[in-house]
Write a protein that holds these residues in place. Structure first.
Motif, PDB file in Angstrom:
ATOM      1  N   LEU A  23      -1.175  -2.255   7.453  1.00 28.44           N
ATOM      2  CA  LEU A  23      -0.204  -1.264   6.960  1.00 28.44           C
ATOM      3  C   LEU A  23      -0.628  -0.735   5.602  1.00 28.44           C
ATOM      4  CD1 LEU A  23       3.432  -2.510   7.622  1.00 28.44           C
ATOM      5  CD2 LEU A  23       2.411  -0.364   8.308  1.00 28.44           C
ATOM      6  N   LEU A  24      -1.021  -1.687   4.735  1.00 25.96           N
ATOM      7  CA  LEU A  24      -1.419  -1.281   3.384  1.00 25.96           C
ATOM      8  C   LEU A  24      -2.660  -0.395   3.426  1.00 25.96           C
ATOM      9  CD1 LEU A  24      -0.750  -4.502   1.310  1.00 25.96           C
ATOM     10  CD2 LEU A  24       0.288  -2.277   0.954  1.00 25.96           C
ATOM     11  N   PRO A  83       3.585   6.715   0.848  1.00 23.42           N
ATOM     12  CA  PRO A  83       4.641   5.851   0.282  1.00 23.42           C
ATOM     13  C   PRO A  83       5.409   5.091   1.355  1.00 23.42           C
ATOM     14  CG  PRO A  83       4.823   8.104  -0.536  1.00 23.42           C
ATOM     15  CD  PRO A  83       3.742   8.118   0.501  1.00 23.42           C
ATOM     16  N   TYR A  84       5.607   5.760   2.524  1.00 30.57           N
ATOM     17  CA  TYR A  84       6.371   5.103   3.593  1.00 30.57           C
ATOM     18  C   TYR A  84       5.677   3.810   4.021  1.00 30.57           C
ATOM     19  CZ  TYR A  84       8.362   4.408   8.251  1.00 30.57           C
ATOM     20  OH  TYR A  84       8.963   3.856   9.356  1.00 30.57           O
ATOM     21  N   LEU A  85       4.389   3.908   4.326  1.00 31.95           N
ATOM     22  CA  LEU A  85       3.666   2.715   4.801  1.00 31.95           C
ATOM     23  C   LEU A  85       3.557   1.660   3.701  1.00 31.95           C
ATOM     24  CD1 LEU A  85       0.871   4.539   6.843  1.00 31.95           C
ATOM     25  CD2 LEU A  85       2.820   3.261   7.743  1.00 31.95           C
ATOM     26  N   ASN A  86       3.288   2.118   2.479  1.00 31.04           N
ATOM     27  CA  ASN A  86       3.188   1.159   1.370  1.00 31.04           C
ATOM     28  C   ASN A  86       4.502   0.408   1.178  1.00 31.04           C
ATOM     29  OD1 ASN A  86       0.570   1.794   0.727  1.00 31.04           O
ATOM     30  ND2 ASN A  86       1.128   3.384  -0.720  1.00 31.04           N
ATOM     31  N   HIS A  87       5.607   1.150   1.292  1.00 27.15           N
ATOM     32  CA  HIS A  87       6.907   0.496   1.080  1.00 27.15           C
ATOM     33  C   HIS A  87       7.256  -0.432   2.234  1.00 27.15           C
ATOM     34  CE1 HIS A  87       7.507   3.284  -2.263  1.00 27.15           C
ATOM     35  NE2 HIS A  87       8.339   2.344  -2.697  1.00 27.15           N
ATOM     36  N   ILE A  88       6.932   0.017   3.460  1.00 23.77           N
ATOM     37  CA  ILE A  88       7.227  -0.866   4.615  1.00 23.77           C
ATOM     38  C   ILE A  88       6.462  -2.180   4.420  1.00 23.77           C
ATOM     39  CG2 ILE A  88       6.841  -1.184   7.106  1.00 23.77           C
ATOM     40  CD1 ILE A  88       8.998   0.758   6.759  1.00 23.77           C
ATOM     41  N   ALA A  89       5.169  -2.058   4.066  1.00 24.53           N
ATOM     42  CA  ALA A  89       4.354  -3.270   3.864  1.00 24.53           C
ATOM     43  C   ALA A  89       4.944  -4.103   2.729  1.00 24.53           C
ATOM     44  CB  ALA A  89       2.914  -2.878   3.554  1.00 24.53           C
ATOM     45  N   GLN A  92       8.036  -5.899   3.718  1.00 21.48           N
ATOM     46  CA  GLN A  92       7.726  -7.036   4.597  1.00 21.48           C
ATOM     47  C   GLN A  92       7.214  -8.218   3.778  1.00 21.48           C
ATOM     48  OE1 GLN A  92       5.124  -5.776   7.734  1.00 21.48           O
ATOM     49  NE2 GLN A  92       6.687  -4.572   8.739  1.00 21.48           N
ATOM     50  N   VAL A  93       6.361  -7.913   2.783  1.00 21.70           N
ATOM     51  CA  VAL A  93       5.854  -9.003   1.928  1.00 21.70           C
ATOM     52  C   VAL A  93       7.028  -9.641   1.181  1.00 21.70           C
ATOM     53  CG1 VAL A  93       4.326  -9.621   0.013  1.00 21.70           C
ATOM     54  CG2 VAL A  93       3.610  -7.876   1.641  1.00 21.70           C
ATOM     55  N   LEU A  94       7.929  -8.804   0.644  1.00 25.49           N
ATOM     56  CA  LEU A  94       9.064  -9.360  -0.106  1.00 25.49           C
ATOM     57  C   LEU A  94       9.926 -10.258   0.786  1.00 25.49           C
ATOM     58  CD1 LEU A  94      10.388  -6.545  -2.475  1.00 25.49           C
ATOM     59  CD2 LEU A  94       8.473  -8.087  -2.754  1.00 25.49           C
ATOM     60  N   SER A  95      10.140  -9.815   2.029  1.00 26.48           N
ATOM     61  CA  SER A  95      10.982 -10.673   2.878  1.00 26.48           C
ATOM     62  C   SER A  95      10.235 -11.967   3.210  1.00 26.48           C
ATOM     63  CB  SER A  95      11.494  -9.928   4.111  1.00 26.48           C
ATOM     64  OG  SER A  95      10.518  -9.882   5.091  1.00 26.48           O
ATOM     65  N   PHE A 136       3.385  -4.445  -4.898  1.00 21.80           N
ATOM     66  CA  PHE A 136       2.942  -4.267  -3.515  1.00 21.80           C
ATOM     67  C   PHE A 136       3.022  -2.807  -3.059  1.00 21.80           C
ATOM     68  CE2 PHE A 136       4.432  -8.770  -3.519  1.00 21.80           C
ATOM     69  CZ  PHE A 136       3.167  -9.313  -3.417  1.00 21.80           C
ATOM     70  N   ALA A 137       4.047  -2.058  -3.536  1.00 22.08           N
ATOM     71  CA  ALA A 137       4.196  -0.673  -3.046  1.00 22.08           C
ATOM     72  C   ALA A 137       3.542   0.345  -3.962  1.00 22.08           C
ATOM     73  CB  ALA A 137       5.677  -0.350  -2.876  1.00 22.08           C
TER      74      ALA A 137
END
Ligand SMILES: Nc1ncnc2c1ncn2[C@@H]1O[C@H](COP(=O)(O)OP(=O)(O)OP(=O)(O)O)[C@@H](O)[C@H]1O
Length: 579
Positions: A23-24, A83-89, A92-95, A136-137
């Motif tokens: 994703l990143l 930004p969308y993919l970076n934020h999704i990734a 996910q890392v944060l969760s 991460f984002a």
């Protein structure tokens, strides 16, 4: 890990994204493409102007205009997906991190709360992990873009003239120093601010949890003033942090405009000397601006990076904490339905510099028997139950169940073997039904109600407007102490485990209710090995054996009658209660 440098912390943080690399990488490709398209549009713009100047036929401009339009659309698509993919990734890392943290806290508890406050832990789980989103984002892939795009630009400038590439490279290197300097200058400040925020959070949680005492003792004004003082101090701390950030912004602005202008001046001189075509003049400006633009987000985010590093440090501190109790148990060991408990020469203290709370305690509770432990307050009675549940391990000696050292049992299995009814039961802010179901997650509604009937609380619950669905409020505020204790008993009935610990299990019940549920408790104790702690000695007289604990040592042991005859501490406690 507390000694790790900021770079080591960042490298360790980067390692956490392993399972989200795809994703990143996709986000990074979008970001880099967007930056390159921006440069491409600028270059096509230059081409458009030259074409317009040289050709009178407007239709010659159409393909260039069309290409610009297509690039603009592609830029929009990349601007969305990057930004969308970076934020999704990142999310996910944060969760993942939150899950890891919660999983880690379980084995660390309850010992962790000797050195850490609840608010501190909440602050790590919420604030410190949340701020890692910046890394991460907004940092990780942007660092790659900030290196990749300028490299491509430098190749372009190298093609136009090597000296232009050289000048831009110097400015880019100086720009790259800004994040490093900002992190270094703000490193201590970042740590300090994170700690300050955590302390402020802990103080607020303390104030909310202790609101009854604050109101009862009229300390609301003092607390409020303390909170206002903290907020003001925090604001002051933030101001000096922001000063460094403002310097970073100013330096970046100077370097960007200085870099572009100097590249342009150099290109103009080279043009005048006939070393490059004048056509390249606007192109050098567009390329230089494009290179700087790719570094902008990293520089912006780097101002917050010391806070991110401080957050990471606090997260890793917990993750690196070693639980006081290690899980070595094999799930294969199976205990009997009514096990024997043997405590053998147990020595224990809560910390190396603390005094011993238990000093060579030894006793045996045969299968199906009840041992009561009495003693003055602070003698170490509850501590013994903590060791039995393996919240802590003894420093010396051992506790065996059916001959197995409890350190060799699977922790979950051990804790499922033991039920505990304590004097200060914790109720979750959910329905009474769910609170009873804590005893057995798979219990049916009928089983829950049956347990409540045995605990003599069914009638009370049924009389409530929402019955079993009544929400008990924070810490069970909606219920009285006695009602809470009966919920605890219902939980233990539901859990129905072979070993039962009753730690002041009926201390909050009035004598009438205690009499009423005495039969229930006897029923609950039947066929179990029971360890009972009580200050109200009338509840222990029928125990098979009574242990008298004094300052961590067992000083008397026997049945009620034997101890009365012995005329020691137990006899004097009985005499005192009969007065
Ligand atoms: N988590 C802890 N960290 C440090 N010391 C502790 C902790 N818990 C208890 N102690 C100390 O250990 C000693 C024994 O406490 P414990 O709660 O076992 O006594 P108790 O006999 O159950 O007392 P009470 O009858 O008042 O409940 C006390 O001096 C107490 O201050």
């Amino acid at each position: 890990m507390t000694q790790a440098t900021p770079l080591q912390q960042l490298i360790r943080l980067s390692g956490l994204v392993k399972s989200h690399l795809r994703l990143l990488a996709a986000g990074m490709i979008c970001d880099a493409t967007k930056q390159l398209i921006t440069i491409g549009i600028g270059l096509l713009g230059v081409f458009l102007i030259y074409t317009a100047k040289e050709q009178s036929n407007a239709s010659a401009l159409l393909p260039i205009g069309g290409a610009i339009l297509i690039l603009a659309l592609a830029r929009g698509v990349c601007g969305y997906f990057g930004p969308y993919l970076n934020h999704i990734a990142a999310f996910q890392v944060l969760s993942d991190l939150r899950n890891q943290l919660y999983r880690k806290v379980d084995p660390l508890a309850p010992a962790i709360f000797i050195s850490r406050r609840t608010g501190d832990l909440v602050s790590v789980a919420i604030n410190n992990i949340e701020i890692l989103e910046l890394f991460f984002a907004h940092t990780l892939t942007q660092i790659v873009v900030a290196v990749l795009v300028p490299l491509i630009v430098l190749c372009g400038l190298l093609f136009i003239h090597p000296s232009l590439a050289g000048i831009l490279l110097i400015f880019l290197i100086m720009t790259a120093l800004i994040p490093t300097l900002a992190i270094r200058m703000n490193e201590k400040k970042g740590d300090h601010l994170r700690l300050f925020l955590a302390n402020m959070g802990s103080f607020l949680i303390d104030s909310v949890q202790g609101i009854w005492e604050i109101l009862a003792f009229g300390r609301g004004k003092d607390r409020l003033e303390a909170i206002i003082r903290m907020v003001l101090e925090y604001r002051k701390e933030q101001r000096s942090y922001v000063q460094v950030n403002a310097c970073a912004s100013a330096s970046y602005a100077v370097l960007v405009s200085g870099g572009i202008v100097i590249v342009l001046v150099a290109a103009t001189i080279l043009t005048q000397n006939g070393e490059i075509n004048p056509f390249y003049l606007p192109i050098t400006v567009i390329l230089s601006a494009g290179a700087f633009s790719a570094t902008r987000e990293v520089v912006e985010v780097s101002k917050q990076l010391s806070m991110t590093i401080a957050g990471a440090k606090r997260f890793f501190e917990i993750m690196d904490d070693i639980p006081v109790v290690q899980e070595n148990g094999s799930p294969a060991v199976a205990l009997s339905a009514v096990p024997e408990i043997e405590v053998s020469n147990v020595w224990f203290r809560y910390g190396e510099s603390e005094p011993y709370v238990l000093k060579g305690v030894s006793f045996t509770i045969p299968s199906g028997c009840t041992a009561a432990i009495v003693g003055l307050t602070g003698a170490g009675k509850t501590t013994l139950t903590h060791l039995l549940m393996r919240f802590w391990d003894p420093e010396k000696g051992s506790i065996r169940i059916d001959g197995h050292d409890i350190r060799d049992l699977n922790l979950n299995y051990l804790r499922n073997t033991v039920s505990i009814v304590t004097q200060d039961i914790f109720l979750f802010n959910t329905s009474i039904r769910e609170n009873i179901r804590v005893g057995k997650a798979s219990a049916t509604d009928q089983e829950v109600e049956q347990a409540a009937r045995f605990a003599r609380i069914h009638e009370f619950i049924s009389g409530l407007p929402d019955g079993y669905e009544t929400i008990v409020g924070e810490r069970g505020i909606r219920l009285s102490g006695g009602e809470r204790q009966r919920v605890a008993i219902a939980r233990a009935i539901l859990k129905n485990s072979p070993v039962l610990i009753m730690d002041e299990a009926t201390s909050n019940l009035d004598t009438g209710t205690e009499m009423m549920i005495r039969d229930t408790i006897r029923e609950l104790m039947k066929g179990k090995t029971v360890f009972m702690i009580a200050h109200r000695l009338s509840t222990v007289v029928h125990a098979d054996t009574i242990l008298v604990l004094n300052q961590g040592e067992i000083i008397e042991q026997g049945t009620h009658h034997e101890l009365l005859q012995h005329d020691g501490l137990y006899a004097s406690l009985i005499a005192a209660q009969e007065i």
